[in-house]
Design a protein around this motif. Structure first.
Motif, PDB file in Angstrom:
ATOM      1  N   VAL A   1       0.837  -1.207   0.000  1.00 26.73           N
ATOM      2  CA  VAL A   1       0.000   0.000   0.000  1.00 26.73           C
ATOM      3  C   VAL A   1       0.869   1.255   0.000  1.00 26.73           C
ATOM      4  O   VAL A   1       0.624   2.195  -0.767  1.00 26.73           O
ATOM      5  CB  VAL A   1      -0.976  -0.011   1.205  1.00 26.73           C
ATOM      6  CG1 VAL A   1      -1.613   1.347   1.409  1.00 26.73           C
ATOM      7  CG2 VAL A   1      -2.041  -1.074   1.001  1.00 26.73           C
ATOM      8  N   VAL A   2       1.903   1.273   0.828  1.00 25.69           N
ATOM      9  CA  VAL A   2       2.801   2.435   0.862  1.00 25.69           C
ATOM     10  C   VAL A   2       3.481   2.618  -0.492  1.00 25.69           C
ATOM     11  O   VAL A   2       3.560   3.739  -1.013  1.00 25.69           O
ATOM     12  CB  VAL A   2       3.831   2.306   2.007  1.00 25.69           C
ATOM     13  CG1 VAL A   2       4.920   3.355   1.894  1.00 25.69           C
ATOM     14  CG2 VAL A   2       3.134   2.416   3.352  1.00 25.69           C
ATOM     15  N   ALA A   3       3.953   1.525  -1.086  1.00 31.15           N
ATOM     16  CA  ALA A   3       4.609   1.619  -2.392  1.00 31.15           C
ATOM     17  C   ALA A   3       3.630   2.120  -3.461  1.00 31.15           C
ATOM     18  O   ALA A   3       3.988   2.963  -4.293  1.00 31.15           O
ATOM     19  CB  ALA A   3       5.184   0.262  -2.795  1.00 31.15           C
ATOM     20  N   ALA A   4       2.400   1.629  -3.440  1.00 29.31           N
ATOM     21  CA  ALA A   4       1.398   2.073  -4.418  1.00 29.31           C
ATOM     22  C   ALA A   4       1.082   3.559  -4.251  1.00 29.31           C
ATOM     23  O   ALA A   4       0.953   4.289  -5.246  1.00 29.31           O
ATOM     24  CB  ALA A   4       0.127   1.244  -4.279  1.00 29.31           C
ATOM     25  N   ILE A   5       0.974   4.009  -3.019  1.00 31.13           N
ATOM     26  CA  ILE A   5       0.717   5.434  -2.773  1.00 31.13           C
ATOM     27  C   ILE A   5       1.871   6.280  -3.292  1.00 31.13           C
ATOM     28  O   ILE A   5       1.666   7.309  -3.943  1.00 31.13           O
ATOM     29  CB  ILE A   5       0.455   5.691  -1.281  1.00 31.13           C
ATOM     30  CG1 ILE A   5      -0.895   5.090  -0.869  1.00 31.13           C
ATOM     31  CG2 ILE A   5       0.506   7.179  -0.956  1.00 31.13           C
ATOM     32  CD1 ILE A   5      -1.143   5.089   0.621  1.00 31.13           C
ATOM     33  N   LEU A   6       3.098   5.839  -3.016  1.00 29.06           N
ATOM     34  CA  LEU A   6       4.266   6.598  -3.468  1.00 29.06           C
ATOM     35  C   LEU A   6       4.366   6.621  -4.992  1.00 29.06           C
ATOM     36  O   LEU A   6       4.695   7.665  -5.574  1.00 29.06           O
ATOM     37  CB  LEU A   6       5.544   6.023  -2.853  1.00 29.06           C
ATOM     38  CG  LEU A   6       5.668   6.186  -1.344  1.00 29.06           C
ATOM     39  CD1 LEU A   6       6.943   5.522  -0.847  1.00 29.06           C
ATOM     40  CD2 LEU A   6       5.632   7.646  -0.943  1.00 29.06           C
ATOM     41  N   VAL A   7       4.074   5.511  -5.641  1.00 28.90           N
ATOM     42  CA  VAL A   7       4.086   5.480  -7.106  1.00 28.90           C
ATOM     43  C   VAL A   7       3.010   6.409  -7.655  1.00 28.90           C
ATOM     44  O   VAL A   7       3.238   7.158  -8.609  1.00 28.90           O
ATOM     45  CB  VAL A   7       3.897   4.033  -7.625  1.00 28.90           C
ATOM     46  CG1 VAL A   7       3.586   4.018  -9.111  1.00 28.90           C
ATOM     47  CG2 VAL A   7       5.135   3.211  -7.340  1.00 28.90           C
ATOM     48  N   GLY A   8       1.831   6.389  -7.041  1.00 23.56           N
ATOM     49  CA  GLY A   8       0.756   7.287  -7.470  1.00 23.56           C
ATOM     50  C   GLY A   8       1.132   8.749  -7.327  1.00 23.56           C
ATOM     51  O   GLY A   8       0.900   9.554  -8.235  1.00 23.56           O
ATOM     52  N   ILE A   9       1.724   9.103  -6.207  1.00 20.39           N
ATOM     53  CA  ILE A   9       2.136  10.497  -5.998  1.00 20.39           C
ATOM     54  C   ILE A   9       3.244  10.876  -6.974  1.00 20.39           C
ATOM     55  O   ILE A   9       3.257  11.986  -7.521  1.00 20.39           O
ATOM     56  CB  ILE A   9       2.576  10.725  -4.538  1.00 20.39           C
ATOM     57  CG1 ILE A   9       1.380  10.578  -3.606  1.00 20.39           C
ATOM     58  CG2 ILE A   9       3.201  12.104  -4.364  1.00 20.39           C
ATOM     59  CD1 ILE A   9       1.745  10.603  -2.141  1.00 20.39           C
ATOM     60  N   ALA A  10       4.180   9.953  -7.219  1.00 23.67           N
ATOM     61  CA  ALA A  10       5.263  10.229  -8.168  1.00 23.67           C
ATOM     62  C   ALA A  10       4.704  10.461  -9.574  1.00 23.67           C
ATOM     63  O   ALA A  10       5.149  11.372 -10.282  1.00 23.67           O
ATOM     64  CB  ALA A  10       6.271   9.086  -8.171  1.00 23.67           C
ATOM     65  N   LEU A  11       3.720   9.656  -9.970  1.00 20.44           N
ATOM     66  CA  LEU A  11       3.100   9.860 -11.282  1.00 20.44           C
ATOM     67  C   LEU A  11       2.373  11.198 -11.346  1.00 20.44           C
ATOM     68  O   LEU A  11       2.456  11.908 -12.354  1.00 20.44           O
ATOM     69  CB  LEU A  11       2.141   8.715 -11.601  1.00 20.44           C
ATOM     70  CG  LEU A  11       2.795   7.382 -11.960  1.00 20.44           C
ATOM     71  CD1 LEU A  11       1.742   6.293 -12.129  1.00 20.44           C
ATOM     72  CD2 LEU A  11       3.625   7.520 -13.227  1.00 20.44           C
TER      73      LEU A  11
END
Length: 139
Positions: free
Chosen positions: A51-61
């Motif tokens: 979940v943390v990785a998905a949130i970070l990828v989403g914010i990076a995008l």
């Protein structure tokens, strides 16, 4: 300075993750045996890290695609730098101007992984029934 901001952020996330992982339901699950507890912890740890990785990828995008998001994150990093009396140039980006805050994301992800593992190991060592669980079984 930049390292101060990174270090303090890492510590905050690390200890927050340890607290969350240590307060789990290991004591009540200990009666079910170490294998069952290890499966539960492994599942929970993977979900938290995912979940943390998905949130970070989403914010990076979002940061790459929407310039306002990038500017907001850069402003936030400046504000944190001023608050900590660090250098006002404490923005960690990949390139100048239009890059992403890669240092920030790597710091958050690393602190989360270390906190989740550290908290789970600490909690397992706290109870007799779960002391035999190896750290490799928790990821």
């Amino acid at each position: 300075m930049v390292l101060t901001v990174i270090f303090l952020g890492t510590l905050l996330i690390f200890f927050g993750s340890i607290t969350i992982m240590a307060r789990g339901d290991i004591k009540s699950m200990g009666r079910q045996g170490p294998a069952r507890v290890a499966e539960h912890l492994q599942s929970r740890n993977r979900v938290v890290i995912g979940v943390v990785a998905a949130i970070l990828v989403g914010i990076a995008l979002l940061e790459v695609l929407i310039p306002v998001v990038h500017q907001g994150l850069a402003d936030l990093q400046y504000e944190v730098g001023y608050f900590l009396n660090a250098s006002p140039t404490a923005v960690i980006t990949l390139g100048s101007g239009g890059g992403i805050s890669w240092g920030l994301y790597l710091t958050i992800l690393l602190a989360t992984v270390l906190g989740v593992l550290g908290g789970s190991i600490w909690a397992c060592k706290s109870y007799g029934a779960t002391q035999g669980i190896e750290s490799g079984q928790l990821v």
